[in-house]
Design a protein around this motif. Sequence first.
Motif, mmCIF file in Angstrom:
data_model
loop_
_atom_site.group_PDB
_atom_site.id
_atom_site.type_symbol
_atom_site.label_atom_id
_atom_site.label_comp_id
_atom_site.label_asym_id
_atom_site.label_seq_id
_atom_site.Cartn_x
_atom_site.Cartn_y
_atom_site.Cartn_z
ATOM 1 N N ASP A 1 0.345 -24.176 -5.428
ATOM 2 C CA ASP A 1 0.437 -25.645 -5.440
ATOM 3 C C ASP A 1 0.838 -26.169 -4.064
ATOM 4 N N ALA A 2 1.809 -25.491 -3.418
ATOM 5 C CA ALA A 2 2.257 -25.921 -2.090
ATOM 6 C C ALA A 2 1.131 -25.791 -1.072
ATOM 7 N N CYS A 3 0.358 -24.705 -1.161
ATOM 8 C CA CYS A 3 -0.774 -24.520 -0.245
ATOM 9 C C CYS A 3 -1.813 -25.612 -0.449
ATOM 10 N N ARG A 4 -2.061 -25.947 -1.701
ATOM 11 C CA ARG A 4 -3.035 -26.994 -1.990
ATOM 12 C C ARG A 4 -2.574 -28.328 -1.408
ATOM 13 N N GLU A 5 -1.295 -28.649 -1.578
ATOM 14 C CA GLU A 5 -0.762 -29.905 -1.041
ATOM 15 C C GLU A 5 -0.801 -29.930 0.478
ATOM 16 N N ALA A 6 -0.602 -28.757 1.099
ATOM 17 C CA ALA A 6 -0.598 -28.676 2.566
ATOM 18 C C ALA A 6 -1.997 -28.516 3.145
ATOM 19 N N GLY A 7 -2.998 -28.361 2.291
ATOM 20 C CA GLY A 7 -4.361 -28.172 2.778
ATOM 21 C C GLY A 7 -4.592 -26.797 3.368
ATOM 22 N N LEU A 8 -3.814 -25.802 2.919
ATOM 23 C CA LEU A 8 -3.953 -24.436 3.429
ATOM 24 C C LEU A 8 -4.894 -23.643 2.533
ATOM 25 N N ARG A 9 -5.811 -22.934 3.131
ATOM 26 C CA ARG A 9 -6.711 -22.076 2.371
ATOM 27 C C ARG A 9 -5.992 -20.787 1.995
ATOM 28 N N VAL A 10 -6.142 -20.370 0.750
ATOM 29 C CA VAL A 10 -5.561 -19.120 0.261
ATOM 30 C C VAL A 10 -6.674 -18.090 0.094
ATOM 31 N N ARG A 11 -6.495 -16.916 0.687
ATOM 32 C CA ARG A 11 -7.503 -15.859 0.591
ATOM 33 C C ARG A 11 -7.033 -14.774 -0.374
ATOM 34 N N GLU A 12 -7.906 -14.384 -1.298
ATOM 35 C CA GLU A 12 -7.627 -13.251 -2.173
ATOM 36 C C GLU A 12 -8.116 -11.972 -1.501
ATOM 37 N N VAL A 13 -7.232 -10.976 -1.441
ATOM 38 C CA VAL A 13 -7.581 -9.704 -0.799
ATOM 39 C C VAL A 13 -7.113 -8.573 -1.694
ATOM 40 N N ASP A 14 -7.601 -7.385 -1.420
ATOM 41 C CA ASP A 14 -7.152 -6.210 -2.164
ATOM 42 C C ASP A 14 -5.676 -5.944 -1.876
ATOM 43 N N ARG A 15 -4.969 -5.472 -2.879
ATOM 44 C CA ARG A 15 -3.545 -5.178 -2.703
ATOM 45 C C ARG A 15 -3.324 -4.155 -1.586
ATOM 46 N N ALA A 16 -4.276 -3.240 -1.413
ATOM 47 C CA ALA A 16 -4.140 -2.234 -0.355
ATOM 48 C C ALA A 16 -4.076 -2.881 1.020
ATOM 49 N N GLU A 17 -4.783 -4.002 1.195
ATOM 50 C CA GLU A 17 -4.732 -4.706 2.481
ATOM 51 C C GLU A 17 -3.355 -5.302 2.715
ATOM 52 N N LEU A 18 -2.759 -5.851 1.646
ATOM 53 C CA LEU A 18 -1.400 -6.391 1.783
ATOM 54 C C LEU A 18 -0.406 -5.272 2.062
ATOM 55 N N ASP A 19 -0.626 -4.099 1.448
ATOM 56 C CA ASP A 19 0.268 -2.966 1.682
ATOM 57 C C ASP A 19 0.298 -2.564 3.149
ATOM 58 N N GLN A 20 -0.820 -2.751 3.842
ATOM 59 C CA GLN A 20 -0.874 -2.408 5.260
ATOM 60 C C GLN A 20 -0.136 -3.429 6.120
ATOM 61 N N ILE A 21 -0.005 -4.651 5.611
ATOM 62 C CA ILE A 21 0.645 -5.720 6.369
ATOM 63 C C ILE A 21 2.153 -5.722 6.152
ATOM 64 N N ALA A 22 2.583 -5.554 4.900
ATOM 65 C CA ALA A 22 4.009 -5.602 4.567
ATOM 66 C C ALA A 22 4.282 -4.632 3.428
ATOM 67 N N SER A 23 5.421 -3.969 3.475
ATOM 68 C CA SER A 23 5.716 -2.930 2.487
ATOM 69 C C SER A 23 6.130 -3.502 1.142
ATOM 70 N N ASP A 24 6.832 -4.620 1.129
ATOM 71 C CA ASP A 24 7.334 -5.201 -0.120
ATOM 72 C C ASP A 24 6.897 -6.655 -0.189
ATOM 73 N N HIS A 25 5.659 -6.886 -0.565
ATOM 74 C CA HIS A 25 5.083 -8.234 -0.477
ATOM 75 C C HIS A 25 5.023 -8.966 -1.809
ATOM 76 N N ARG A 26 5.137 -8.237 -2.900
ATOM 77 C CA ARG A 26 5.091 -8.822 -4.243
ATOM 78 C C ARG A 26 3.845 -9.687 -4.449
ATOM 79 N N GLY A 27 2.767 -9.255 -3.806
ATOM 80 C CA GLY A 27 1.482 -9.885 -4.042
ATOM 81 C C GLY A 27 1.145 -11.073 -3.172
ATOM 82 N N VAL A 28 2.051 -11.471 -2.276
ATOM 83 C CA VAL A 28 1.804 -12.649 -1.432
ATOM 84 C C VAL A 28 2.306 -12.400 -0.015
ATOM 85 N N VAL A 29 1.473 -12.720 0.969
ATOM 86 C CA VAL A 29 1.843 -12.594 2.382
ATOM 87 C C VAL A 29 1.343 -13.836 3.119
#
Length: 240
Positions: free
Chosen positions: A41-69
């Motif tokens: 909702d906050a992204c929508r209000e701010a006009g930010l695009r949200v990208r869906e990616v594989d969880r493995a890609e998030l794992d490479q970016i941050a170790s404990d991301h809980r599904g959002v980075v």
Amino acid sequence: MTTSVVAGRRAVLEAVRAGTAQDVLVARGARSTPGLRDVLDACREAGLRVREVDRAELDQIASDHRGVVAMTGAAEPIGERELATWPFGEDDLAVVLDGITDPQNLGAAARSAEAAGARMLVTRIRRAADVTPAAIRASAGALLHLPHARVANIARALERLKDAGFTVVGLDERAERTVFEEEPPEGRVAVVLGSEGEGLGRLTREACDLLVRLPMRGRVGSLNASASLAAALYAFVLRR
């Protein structure tokens, strides 16, 4: 501007609210919890695009991301000289950390400082925790909102704050008077917290205008550093 990674739903939400989030990534198939819906909702209000990616890609970016980075663009830290000329209000609070090394403690201290209405956080550049994704997550996003000065010399930074009209109060377990016995100063106040193991350094202690301690009534000899800061802010500074 510097680019950094913010991980976890609460921290990403605060990055979006603070206007620093530039790119938000959500794990494909992530469970729709209230926390995730708040982020979307906050992204929508701010006009930010949200990208869906594989969880493995998030794992490479941050170790404990809980599904959002989020990738963020944060302002450069404030320098020591700017402390004397920063546009503080007449009753503002600053929190100074003299050598906190644990990112969790840094985050928890920043969270307490921001919740208590602090207008500045001051930390050391060397031998101190940096603003990492873990610290941001522990701060519940407070590190994204709180102006942050990183300095080479805490004692010198305290002199800068004094030049700006601050009374410097050090938390020291060896102080003669407790936060309940000492009257909190009026006007601008800077509260200084020492390192987890050693407390305030000698030069930092000497730069303080006032030293206070928390009364310890139980068998445990001391509190966690960030817990001590929270107790002092609410029992001493905010009772003004």
